[in-house]
Structures are given as C-alpha cells and as structure tokens.
Scaffold this motif. Structure first.
Motif, PDB file in Angstrom:
ATOM      1  N   GLN A 251       0.665  -1.300  -0.073  1.00  0.00           N
ATOM      2  CA  GLN A 251      -0.038   0.188   0.171  1.00  0.00           C
ATOM      3  C   GLN A 251       0.901   1.178   0.023  1.00  0.00           C
ATOM      4  OE1 GLN A 251      -2.262  -0.931   3.628  1.00  0.00           O
ATOM      5  NE2 GLN A 251      -4.061  -1.440   2.316  1.00  0.00           N
ATOM      6  N   GLN A 253       3.833   1.597  -1.098  1.00  0.00           N
ATOM      7  CA  GLN A 253       4.623   1.800  -2.351  1.00  0.00           C
ATOM      8  C   GLN A 253       3.589   2.421  -3.519  1.00  0.00           C
ATOM      9  OE1 GLN A 253       7.485  -1.371  -4.565  1.00  0.00           O
ATOM     10  NE2 GLN A 253       5.214  -1.882  -5.293  1.00  0.00           N
ATOM     11  N   ASN A 254       2.305   1.688  -3.477  1.00  0.00           N
ATOM     12  CA  ASN A 254       1.528   2.140  -4.426  1.00  0.00           C
ATOM     13  C   ASN A 254       0.622   3.450  -4.142  1.00  0.00           C
ATOM     14  OD1 ASN A 254       1.883  -0.197  -5.853  1.00  0.00           O
ATOM     15  ND2 ASN A 254       0.018  -1.349  -4.708  1.00  0.00           N
ATOM     16  N   ASP A 256      -1.641   3.691  -2.060  1.00  0.00           N
ATOM     17  CA  ASP A 256      -3.282   3.661  -1.830  1.00  0.00           C
ATOM     18  C   ASP A 256      -3.310   2.829  -0.678  1.00  0.00           C
ATOM     19  OD1 ASP A 256      -5.763   2.734  -2.352  1.00  0.00           O
ATOM     20  OD2 ASP A 256      -5.297   1.499  -4.042  1.00  0.00           O
TER      21      ASP A 256
END
Length: 347
Positions: A251, A253-254, A256
């Motif tokens: 999460q 890294q993204n 999100d």
C-alpha cells in the motif's frame, strides 16, 4: 396650588417613565432569552469571530437577538470575543449568556482509533476540533518538530495513541500535536518502561511490534499470545514474517491505503521494502499503523510460551491456530489456504 399640581403630575410621569425604563433594562438584562427545548445547547465560536458572526450563530437559540446585542455591547463583549465550545442553559438571561461566552470554554471529547497514516489521523481529528486536517497534518510533519524529536514521519506515529482525549475545541494543530506528545510521555510511565526494558525493547520498538499485533488480530484476548510468538522469533533471530507488514509495504509503494488487501501472495513476499519482514529481519523502521493501548500492553505483557507460528483458524473466524514446529504450522497454513481458495479470495 396649580404649580403644585403640575409638579406632582410631572413627578408621576417621571416615575412612570423611570419605571418603564427600569423594566426595559431589567427585561433586557435579566429576563430569560433562550429559545431551545433541550436543557443545554452547545455553541462553537471560531477564532477571530466578530460580534455579528457570534450573533448569527446564536440567532436560532435566542428569543430576542437585539436585546442580546445591547447587553453584549454594554459589557464590552465585542472587544473580547473568546473562541471555543460554550454551553448555554435553558432560560439563561443575556447577562448570563455573555458571561458564559466570555469565560466558560468547555473541553470536548476527541476520539480516534487505529489509523494507517498521519493523513488519516489528521482527517479524523479535523472533524472534531476547529483546526482543519491540513493544519493538523502540517504540524505533525513539521520538519522542525520531527528533527527535534529525531524521528521520521512514520516513526512519529508512535506519539498518537488511539484513545479518547479531553481537549478544547479551539485547539490548534500544533497544540494537538504537543498534547499527544505529552500524553505519550505520561503513558510511558515507570511501570511500562520497566516492562519494555525486560523485553530489551525501546518504547518505539514496542509500539512498532504492537502495530503488527494490532493488525494481525482483532481479538483483544488473543493479542498477548500473538505478541509472544513475535517476541520468540526476535529472540531466536528469526524473521518476523508478518503479513500486515507486507500489506503495508504494498500500500505504501502504491500510495493506496484505501483498497483492501485480503490475501498476501507469494510474489508479494519478494517486494523490496524495509517494511517487508519476510525479506528483512527485525522490526520495521516505523509503525505500520497506530496501535491501540490493548496492543501495546499485549506486547508488554506477552504470553510466555514456545509457539513460533500461527495461522488463521478456519473453524473459529477471527482467531488463530498456533504451532511450535514448522511442520505443524504448514498443515495449519494449508488448511487456511484451501479455505481461502474455496472462498475465491484471490487478493
């Protein structure tokens, strides 16, 4: 005689006028001037409000706005308006209302639970106090603050322990941050510090582990047992191999944190992130969430046992099966994987 009658008449008229003025003044100042059915009514006065802005806010709760303005001006309230949360009582008169608004700022209850990020916390708290989420977040990630505490933004999450706090509604972002730091220092009393030292962990490390325990199980009664597993692994030099840290790494890294991840895949275990405890030994460099008090105390009062592994219990949803050997754990893990496949949970 005629002059005497005139004087008497004038005196009577004067008394009538004086009586009328006295009644008007009395009614203006001391007659009840509230207009609500409940016993109390909360009023929130923003920082920098003008008298007219205060009047606009009070208007729905007053019988006679003009009378209130008259008394407020006579008492000099317009030149000394205080921000905050004030509680009006039914049947208060204008004098009592002004006195309340001048000096009786009542604290409110501010609550927040486990949050993934400082941004989430700022949004949650910003819904409850005058300071908005941007002001709160700016205070929390202030470079001067982080440098003075020698922590990174993620590590600084330790200061924000989920709980219910008594704060003034007009608390600023910096005041909120500083109050949380003060509570953090109060929370880490001598008793908790001694327990952390026995575990050979710093408060930061305890809370980092507590965040993992918090995400591993929602069952408070199970948390000391889960904490015991991770402490056993740390003592033996084993990797923590905690799924919640992998989920956080993905999460993060993204960028999100809103899309839920219900299943960790084998390919995820290779993600190169310092938060991936399958790839890197020891505790993560920061908190993956804000652990609540039950999780922190679960680490400090962890169960003493020989378990090194645990997997979700398909027969008791929300709980886990614990194992002392890898062979036993693999059986438990396969049972869980088969159940997940049947449920068609692929991510």
């Amino acid at each position: 005689m005629y002059i005497k009658k005139i004087l008497v008449a004038a005196s009577v008229v004067g008394l009538i006028i004086l009586g009328g003025v006295s009644i008007y003044i009395y009614n203006t100042i001391f007659s009840p001037n509230t207009s609500f059915d409940t016993k109390t009514k909360s009023v929130y006065i923003s920082t920098g409000s003008s008298l007219q802005e205060v009047v606009n806010q009070l208007h729905p709760h007053l019988k006679d706005t003009e009378n209130f303005i008259t008394v407020a001006k006579k008492k000099g309230y317009g030149n000394n308006i205080k921000p905050g949360h004030f509680v009006l009582k039914q049947d208060m008169n204008n004098n009592e209302i002004v006195n309340t608004l001048r000096s009786r700022n009542i604290p409110i209850k501010v609550s927040f639970n486990n949050q993934h990020r400082l941004e989430d916390l700022a949004g949650r708290v910003g819904e409850q106090i005058e300071a908005d989420s941007l002001e709160i977040l700016t205070a929390m990630v202030s470079k001067s603050f982080l440098d003075s505490m020698e922590v990174s933004p993620l590590a600084s999450m330790k200061y924000y322990i989920p709980n219910t706090y008594e704060l003034y509604w007009n608390t600023s972002g910096e005041q909120f941050r500083d109050r949380m730091v003060k509570y953090f220092n109060e929370f880490w009393n001598k008793q908790r510090m001694n327990k952390a030292e026995k575990l050979k962990l710093t408060p930061q490390e305890v809370m980092s582990l507590a965040a993992i325990v918090h995400k591993e199980t929602a069952k408070v009664v199970e948390r000391p047992k889960v904490a015991g597993v991770y402490l056993n692994r740390l003592r033996r030099g084993m990797k923590l191999q905690a799924d919640p840290t992998v989920i956080f790494a993905i999460q993060n890294q993204n960028k999100d944190f809103d899309t839920p991840i219900k299943r960790v895949l084998y390919k995820d275990l290779e993600l190169d992130s310092p938060y991936n405890t399958y790839k890197y030994a020891g505790l993560p460099p920061g908190l993956i969430a804000m652990p609540d008090i039950s999780s922190i105390d679960a680490v400090l009062n962890a169960e003493s046992h020989d378990y090194l592994y645990f997997a979700a219990d398909t027969e008791k949803p929300g709980y886990h099966k614990f194992a002392k050997t890898l062979a036993q754990h693999n059986r438990n893990a396969r049972a869980y994987q088969n159940w997940v496949n049947k449920q068609k949970i692929y991510r």
